[in-house]
Design a protein around this motif. Structure first.
Motif, PDB file in Angstrom:
ATOM      1  N   PRO A   5      94.577  18.608  60.415  1.00  0.00           N
ATOM      2  CA  PRO A   5      94.117  19.771  61.164  1.00  0.00           C
ATOM      3  C   PRO A   5      95.028  20.028  62.356  1.00  0.00           C
ATOM      4  O   PRO A   5      95.639  19.095  62.879  1.00  0.00           O
ATOM      5  N   PRO A   6      95.129  21.287  62.779  1.00  0.00           N
ATOM      6  CA  PRO A   6      95.986  21.577  63.936  1.00  0.00           C
ATOM      7  C   PRO A   6      95.418  20.884  65.164  1.00  0.00           C
ATOM      8  O   PRO A   6      94.203  20.762  65.309  1.00  0.00           O
ATOM      9  N   PRO A   7      96.296  20.411  66.042  1.00  0.00           N
ATOM     10  CA  PRO A   7      95.810  19.712  67.225  1.00  0.00           C
ATOM     11  C   PRO A   7      95.111  20.691  68.169  1.00  0.00           C
ATOM     12  O   PRO A   7      95.444  21.871  68.218  1.00  0.00           O
ATOM     13  N   LEU A   8      94.121  20.161  68.890  1.00  0.00           N
ATOM     14  CA  LEU A   8      93.490  20.973  69.925  1.00  0.00           C
ATOM     15  C   LEU A   8      94.506  21.186  71.027  1.00  0.00           C
ATOM     16  O   LEU A   8      95.298  20.302  71.335  1.00  0.00           O
ATOM     17  N   ARG A   9      94.474  22.352  71.610  1.00  0.00           N
ATOM     18  CA  ARG A   9      95.354  22.589  72.745  1.00  0.00           C
ATOM     19  C   ARG A   9      94.874  21.711  73.889  1.00  0.00           C
ATOM     20  O   ARG A   9      93.689  21.516  74.052  1.00  0.00           O
ATOM     21  N   PRO A  10      95.801  21.184  74.696  1.00  0.00           N
ATOM     22  CA  PRO A  10      95.367  20.336  75.800  1.00  0.00           C
ATOM     23  C   PRO A  10      94.421  21.098  76.711  1.00  0.00           C
ATOM     24  O   PRO A  10      94.617  22.281  76.963  1.00  0.00           O
ATOM     25  N   PRO A  11      93.365  20.449  77.216  1.00  0.00           N
ATOM     26  CA  PRO A  11      92.375  21.128  78.038  1.00  0.00           C
ATOM     27  C   PRO A  11      92.975  21.892  79.204  1.00  0.00           C
ATOM     28  O   PRO A  11      92.643  23.049  79.419  1.00  0.00           O
ATOM     29  N   LEU A  12      93.854  21.287  79.952  1.00  0.00           N
ATOM     30  CA  LEU A  12      94.397  21.984  81.113  1.00  0.00           C
ATOM     31  C   LEU A  12      95.286  23.136  80.704  1.00  0.00           C
ATOM     32  O   LEU A  12      95.341  24.152  81.384  1.00  0.00           O
ATOM     33  N   ALA A  60      84.539  18.067  78.355  1.00  0.00           N
ATOM     34  CA  ALA A  60      85.201  18.539  77.143  1.00  0.00           C
ATOM     35  C   ALA A  60      84.441  17.978  75.951  1.00  0.00           C
ATOM     36  O   ALA A  60      84.099  16.802  75.922  1.00  0.00           O
ATOM     37  N   ASP A  61      84.160  18.836  74.989  1.00  0.00           N
ATOM     38  CA  ASP A  61      83.447  18.423  73.784  1.00  0.00           C
ATOM     39  C   ASP A  61      84.419  18.513  72.616  1.00  0.00           C
ATOM     40  O   ASP A  61      84.770  19.608  72.160  1.00  0.00           O
ATOM     41  N   ASN A  62      84.868  17.372  72.144  1.00  0.00           N
ATOM     42  CA  ASN A  62      85.840  17.355  71.051  1.00  0.00           C
ATOM     43  C   ASN A  62      85.250  17.822  69.728  1.00  0.00           C
ATOM     44  O   ASN A  62      85.995  18.254  68.846  1.00  0.00           O
ATOM     45  N   LEU A  63      83.938  17.735  69.561  1.00  0.00           N
ATOM     46  CA  LEU A  63      83.318  18.206  68.320  1.00  0.00           C
ATOM     47  C   LEU A  63      83.344  19.734  68.229  1.00  0.00           C
ATOM     48  O   LEU A  63      83.617  20.295  67.174  1.00  0.00           O
ATOM     49  N   THR A  64      83.056  20.392  69.339  1.00  0.00           N
ATOM     50  CA  THR A  64      83.023  21.870  69.326  1.00  0.00           C
ATOM     51  C   THR A  64      84.340  22.477  69.785  1.00  0.00           C
ATOM     52  O   THR A  64      84.597  23.655  69.551  1.00  0.00           O
ATOM     53  N   GLY A  65      85.160  21.690  70.470  1.00  0.00           N
ATOM     54  CA  GLY A  65      86.417  22.223  70.989  1.00  0.00           C
ATOM     55  C   GLY A  65      86.210  23.076  72.225  1.00  0.00           C
ATOM     56  O   GLY A  65      87.052  23.907  72.558  1.00  0.00           O
ATOM     57  N   THR A  93      88.716  26.317  72.490  1.00  0.00           N
ATOM     58  CA  THR A  93      90.036  26.023  71.938  1.00  0.00           C
ATOM     59  C   THR A  93      90.229  26.562  70.527  1.00  0.00           C
ATOM     60  O   THR A  93      91.311  27.026  70.187  1.00  0.00           O
ATOM     61  N   ARG A  94      89.201  26.507  69.715  1.00  0.00           N
ATOM     62  CA  ARG A  94      89.333  26.945  68.320  1.00  0.00           C
ATOM     63  C   ARG A  94      89.438  28.460  68.200  1.00  0.00           C
ATOM     64  O   ARG A  94      90.023  28.962  67.249  1.00  0.00           O
ATOM     65  N   GLU A  95      88.848  29.162  69.129  1.00  0.00           N
ATOM     66  CA  GLU A  95      88.868  30.628  69.107  1.00  0.00           C
ATOM     67  C   GLU A  95      89.971  31.205  69.975  1.00  0.00           C
ATOM     68  O   GLU A  95      90.251  32.395  69.905  1.00  0.00           O
ATOM     69  N   GLY A  96      90.566  30.393  70.821  1.00  0.00           N
ATOM     70  CA  GLY A  96      91.572  30.904  71.741  1.00  0.00           C
ATOM     71  C   GLY A  96      90.965  31.887  72.728  1.00  0.00           C
ATOM     72  O   GLY A  96      91.493  32.973  72.940  1.00  0.00           O
ATOM     73  N   ARG A  97      89.852  31.473  73.327  1.00  0.00           N
ATOM     74  CA  ARG A  97      89.117  32.378  74.222  1.00  0.00           C
ATOM     75  C   ARG A  97      88.783  31.639  75.508  1.00  0.00           C
ATOM     76  O   ARG A  97      88.318  30.502  75.488  1.00  0.00           O
ATOM     77  N   VAL A  98      89.026  32.301  76.651  1.00  0.00           N
ATOM     78  CA  VAL A  98      88.672  31.769  77.958  1.00  0.00           C
ATOM     79  C   VAL A  98      87.611  32.689  78.540  1.00  0.00           C
ATOM     80  O   VAL A  98      87.769  33.916  78.524  1.00  0.00           O
ATOM     81  N   VAL A  99      86.514  32.104  79.065  1.00  0.00           N
ATOM     82  CA  VAL A  99      85.435  32.905  79.645  1.00  0.00           C
ATOM     83  C   VAL A  99      85.138  32.397  81.050  1.00  0.00           C
ATOM     84  O   VAL A  99      84.832  31.213  81.230  1.00  0.00           O
ATOM     85  N   LEU A 100      85.265  33.276  82.018  1.00  0.00           N
ATOM     86  CA  LEU A 100      84.838  32.992  83.390  1.00  0.00           C
ATOM     87  C   LEU A 100      83.548  33.764  83.591  1.00  0.00           C
ATOM     88  O   LEU A 100      83.469  34.948  83.255  1.00  0.00           O
ATOM     89  N   SER A 101      82.532  33.105  84.158  1.00  0.00           N
ATOM     90  CA  SER A 101      81.257  33.812  84.329  1.00  0.00           C
ATOM     91  C   SER A 101      80.601  33.467  85.652  1.00  0.00           C
ATOM     92  O   SER A 101      80.773  32.370  86.171  1.00  0.00           O
TER      93      SER A 101
END
Length: 157
Positions: A5-12, A60-65, A93-101
């Motif tokens: 599987p593709p690696p998760l992008r690093p959290p930071l 960080a939740d590695n199961l959900t990304g 990470t899987r969706e490539g989406r950042v949300v600030l709320s």
């Protein structure tokens, strides 16, 4: 052999994209470099790549990304001269989406700023969606480059 599987992008790196989210499409560094060059100033382009995230809780939740920073979130991205504050920041990470709320403020020194209840950045599309609190409005401010015009001589008037 099973596919890898593709690696998760690093959290930071994911949350670092918050800085890019905040007007990456406008290329603020280029605008400032152009201004410096036109003014005859040396062009300074910081390239540390460092992003600082402060918050009451980070997980960080590695199961959900999903990577979450919550409570008094402050993100500082010096390379883009950007500071963002919110109640919560999440990187999917899987969706490539950042949300600030929650009371989101994004400010770039001498550049654009935006205030909203929620800002979503779609990384792959380089698309920003800002949403107000119900019944409210999104507020944004951005500088419009002015053309330099030479003053006309009295004879030309």
């Amino acid at each position: 052999m099973p596919p890898v599987p593709p690696p998760l992008r690093p959290p930071l790196a994911g949350l670092a994209l918050v800085g890019l989210m905040l007007w990456g499409a406008l290329a603020p560094g280029r605008v400032e470099a152009q201004r410096q060059a036109q003014a005859g100033e040396p062009v300074v382009t910081p390239t540390s790549g460092l992003v600082t995230i402060e918050s009451d809780l980070q997980r960080a939740d590695n199961l959900t990304g999903v990577i979450t920073a919550s409570g008094n979130v402050r993100i500082v991205y010096p390379d883009r001269r950007v500071v963002a504050t919110a109640r919560q920041a999440q990187y999917f990470t899987r969706e490539g989406r950042v949300v600030l709320s929650g009371d989101v403020d994004v400010i770039q020194v001498d550049g654009p700023s935006i205030q909203a209840d929620r800002i979503t950045y779609l990384v792959d599309q380089e698309r920003v969606i800002a949403e107000p609190v119900r019944g409210g409005q999104v507020f944004s401010r951005f500088p419009v480059p002015q053309e330099r015009r030479e003053p006309r001589s009295p004879e030309a008037r």
